[in-house]
Design an enzyme around this catalytic site. Structure first.
Site, short mmCIF file in Angstrom:
data_model
loop_
_atom_site.label_atom_id
_atom_site.label_comp_id
_atom_site.label_asym_id
_atom_site.label_seq_id
_atom_site.Cartn_x
_atom_site.Cartn_y
_atom_site.Cartn_z
N TYR A 15 38.14 33.26 42.76
CA TYR A 15 39.04 32.52 41.66
C TYR A 15 40.87 33.10 42.04
O TYR A 15 41.19 32.10 41.72
CB TYR A 15 38.65 33.54 40.43
CG TYR A 15 37.13 33.25 39.70
CD1 TYR A 15 37.44 32.09 39.25
CD2 TYR A 15 36.31 33.48 40.22
CE1 TYR A 15 36.43 31.63 38.44
CE2 TYR A 15 34.95 33.41 39.54
CZ TYR A 15 35.46 31.86 38.71
OH TYR A 15 33.45 31.14 38.53
N VAL A 16 40.81 34.06 42.40
CA VAL A 16 42.24 34.37 42.47
C VAL A 16 42.67 33.60 43.95
O VAL A 16 43.89 32.82 44.23
CB VAL A 16 42.36 35.89 43.15
CG1 VAL A 16 44.55 35.95 43.46
CG2 VAL A 16 42.29 36.62 41.60
N CYS A 273 49.79 61.68 8.88
CA CYS A 273 49.13 61.06 8.14
C CYS A 273 48.06 60.84 9.70
O CYS A 273 46.83 60.22 9.60
CB CYS A 273 49.91 59.48 8.86
SG CYS A 273 50.66 59.61 7.49
N1 LIG Z 1 39.15 36.83 38.71
C1 LIG Z 1 40.11 37.26 37.84
O1 LIG Z 1 40.61 36.93 37.04
C2 LIG Z 1 41.02 37.81 38.43
C3 LIG Z 1 42.29 38.38 38.52
C4 LIG Z 1 43.20 38.88 38.55
C5 LIG Z 1 42.61 40.14 40.17
N2 LIG Z 1 41.79 39.88 40.82
C6 LIG Z 1 41.10 40.95 41.41
O2 LIG Z 1 41.21 39.58 42.34
C7 LIG Z 1 41.17 40.25 43.67
C8 LIG Z 1 39.76 38.74 43.97
O3 LIG Z 1 38.87 38.97 42.42
P1 LIG Z 1 38.00 37.39 42.46
O4 LIG Z 1 37.35 37.11 41.02
O5 LIG Z 1 38.66 36.63 43.38
O6 LIG Z 1 36.51 37.31 43.70
P2 LIG Z 1 35.78 36.86 44.57
O7 LIG Z 1 34.66 37.23 44.32
O8 LIG Z 1 35.80 34.61 43.92
O9 LIG Z 1 36.18 36.27 45.56
C9 LIG Z 1 36.10 37.04 46.25
C10 LIG Z 1 35.88 36.06 48.21
O10 LIG Z 1 36.61 36.98 49.12
C11 LIG Z 1 35.76 36.33 50.39
N3 LIG Z 1 36.11 37.58 51.40
C12 LIG Z 1 35.01 38.76 51.32
N4 LIG Z 1 35.48 39.90 52.90
C13 LIG Z 1 36.37 38.77 53.25
C14 LIG Z 1 36.59 38.57 54.20
N5 LIG Z 1 36.72 39.26 55.57
N6 LIG Z 1 37.33 37.39 54.54
C15 LIG Z 1 37.44 35.95 53.68
N7 LIG Z 1 36.92 36.02 52.60
C16 LIG Z 1 36.29 37.13 52.28
C17 LIG Z 1 34.17 36.80 49.71
O11 LIG Z 1 32.69 35.70 49.98
C18 LIG Z 1 34.68 35.48 48.00
O12 LIG Z 1 35.04 34.74 47.82
C19 LIG Z 1 39.54 41.22 43.03
O13 LIG Z 1 40.01 42.79 43.99
C20 LIG Z 1 40.02 41.07 41.74
O14 LIG Z 1 40.19 42.82 41.26
C21 LIG Z 1 40.71 39.05 39.87
#
Ligand SMILES: NC(=O)c1ccc[n+]([C@@H]2O[C@H](COP(=O)([O-])OP(=O)(O)OC[C@H]3O[C@@H](n4cnc5c(N)ncnc54)[C@H](O)[C@@H]3O)[C@@H](O)[C@H]2O)c1
Length: 444
Positions: A15-16, A273
């Site tokens: 996602y990010v 309170c």
């Molecule tokens: N999803 C959200 O709305 C959101 C918002 C803000 C922050 N975050 C934070 O951002 C981070 C990522 O979240 P997300 O939801 O995008 O995660 P996600 O699980 O959707 O995506 C993570 C990606 O990283 C890849 N990955 C793992 N190891 C890897 C490597 N060694 N090399 C390359 N790619 C690799 C995975 O295959 C996966 O595609 C987390 O720390 C999360 O807490 C998420």
């Protein structure tokens, strides 16, 4: 677009990462996505998004057609061909709740291998959510060990939390509430500053740890608000009250309710309170057979905060204590359920010698339930109260500031350098005793 176009590598195409890649390429930069999942690499290389999200399909397809977005599983090449790497890999929970940094460590090792071969300066920007201290304790050491180079001197490391919400991620990326850029040295932020020079809203440049912590404070607060709203709605419904109307009226107060009020760390709540009303709600919930764990946790959390103050004072191993402030807040002589009174009672129980001063409290003037409360809680309070600040502090080894109603001049006049000062109320920095090396805040 801000500054010159750059080539950006984005590690982790979830996602990010996918939103970061799509939005930066849409701003005219060239983006190389990196993921260990071949399906995600293949998706971007066909001009398709790796996630379902409003607006993203068009952004990815447009950037792909303009040859500004492609993906690879070759991390080293991605580092060599880019100026900056954004790390967006997952940071899941382990079964026991502990944060799992294994993906971060793995990706840092891969980026480190690229850095080892790189001639030009590179920046590594962590976007994944990681606990304060992780960039310094995990990210930097791994990058340095694998690359054989030094952070700061040879490459930059920054922390840039992401505040997007799934469902509105593109809009949130374009209009974030604020942008937080953390680094060990502001010079490390040069490239990041340029990449974000178009963002509306405030840009905060700060330390790595503050940037990491802001993300957790935000998410914990969001979770707290959701749980609070749900518990209050549950209670209101059971009481036959229209939750929607209550919410509309409650949230229209931007002075005390939806505001920074009550959000600065300080001392425990008290007074006639809040404890009473929280207790009444809890009792009513119990009568209705409702389990409202958040509401139930408020008074124990508050007591724990008083206990923290007791522990901080006892940890000094000094027993002569001067307490400034007896009422539950400055500007009143209301002692009912004052946490300062509870604190003093505990200290007396621990054998401390306590003297107390409060500008607004004079035993001769308090009456009614207020007087009854203090006489029942600390029957000999009269012997502890001093009329003059200097008398309360004359013999004190530890000075506890439990009121904001004390001026910098008064403190400067009465405090001695050898006295330990424990601040419970988070005095404004300009009013804290200057040059007192024994000053400590209870939670700051
Ligand atoms: N999803 C959200 O709305 C959101 C918002 C803000 C922050 N975050 C934070 O951002 C981070 C990522 O979240 P997300 O939801 O995008 O995660 P996600 O699980 O959707 O995506 C993570 C990606 O990283 C890849 N990955 C793992 N190891 C890897 C490597 N060694 N090399 C390359 N790619 C690799 C995975 O295959 C996966 O595609 C987390 O720390 C999360 O807490 C998420």
């Amino acid at each position: 677009m801000g500054g010159a176009p750059h080539t950006i590598s984005v590690f982790g195409l979830g996602y990010v990462g996918c939103v970061t890649a799509a939005c930066f390429s849409n701003r005219g930069h060239t983006v190389i996505g990196v993921d260990m999942n071949p399906a995600k690499v293949e998706a971007l290389n066909s001009g398709r998004s790796t996630i379902i999200e409003a607006q993203i399909d068009d952004l990815v397809a447009g950037a792909y057609r303009a040859c500004r977005l492609h993906a690879t599983s070759d991390a080293t090449r991605a580092v060599l061909e880019s100026d900056v790497s954004f790390v967006c890999v997952g940071t899941p929970s382990r079964p026991n709740g502990r944060l799992d940094l294994s993906h971060i460590e793995h990706v840092c090792r891969e980026i480190g291998q690229g850095l080892a071969r790189k001639r030009s300066r590179h920046a590594v920007v962590i976007r994944s959510t990681i606990l304060p201290g992780s960039t310094r304790a995990v990210v930097i050491p791994v990058l340095q060990a694998v690359s054989g180079k030094r952070a700061g001197a040879d490459f930059a490391v920054c922390y840039n939390p992401e505040f997007m919400r799934e469902g509105t991620a593109i809009a949130d990326f374009r209009e974030p509430p604020y942008t937080v850029l953390g680094a060990q040295d502001p010079a490390d932020l040069t490239l990041l500053r340029e990449l974000y020079d178009w963002v509306p809203g405030k840009v905060y440049e700060t330390s790595l740890e503050v940037a990491e912590m802001v993300k957790y404070v935000s998410n914990a607060f969001h979770a707290l608000k959701v749980a609070f709203a749900n518990e209050m709605g549950t209670l209101a419904k059971q009481l036959g009250v229209d939750t929607d109307v209550v919410t509309r009226i409650f949230t229209s107060d931007t002075r005390l309710n939806i505001s920074p009020a009550y959000l600065s760390p300080g001392f425990a709540f008290g007074g006639s309170c809040l404890p009473k009303d929280v207790r009444a709600l809890n009792y009513k919930a119990k009568e209705l057979d409702l389990r409202l764990p958040l509401l139930e946790s408020l008074l124990p959390s508050n007591s724990q905060h008083i206990e923290r103050a007791v522990e901080a004072i006892l940890a000094t191993k000094k027993r002569r204590i001067g307490v400034l402030g007896l009422s539950f807040k400055a500007g009143t002589d209301d002692l009912r359920e004052s946490p300062q009174v509870q604190l003093i009672k505990r200290l007396l129980g621990e054998g401390c010698e306590v003297r107390v001063w409060d500008r607004y409290v004079s035993l001769g003037r308090i009456a009614g339930s207020n007087r009854q409360f203090i006489e029942e809680t600390i029957p000999h309070i009269g012997q502890l109260l001093e009329n003059r600040l200097e008398d309360a502090l004359a013999r004190a080894e530890v000075v506890v500031i439990g009121t904001s109603s004390v001026s910098r001049d008064e403190l400067a006049r009465c405090l001695r350098p050898e006295q330990t000062v424990i601040d419970l109320v988070n005095l404004d920095k300009s009013r804290r005793p200057a040059a007192n090396e024994h000053y400590q805040g209870i939670c700051w």
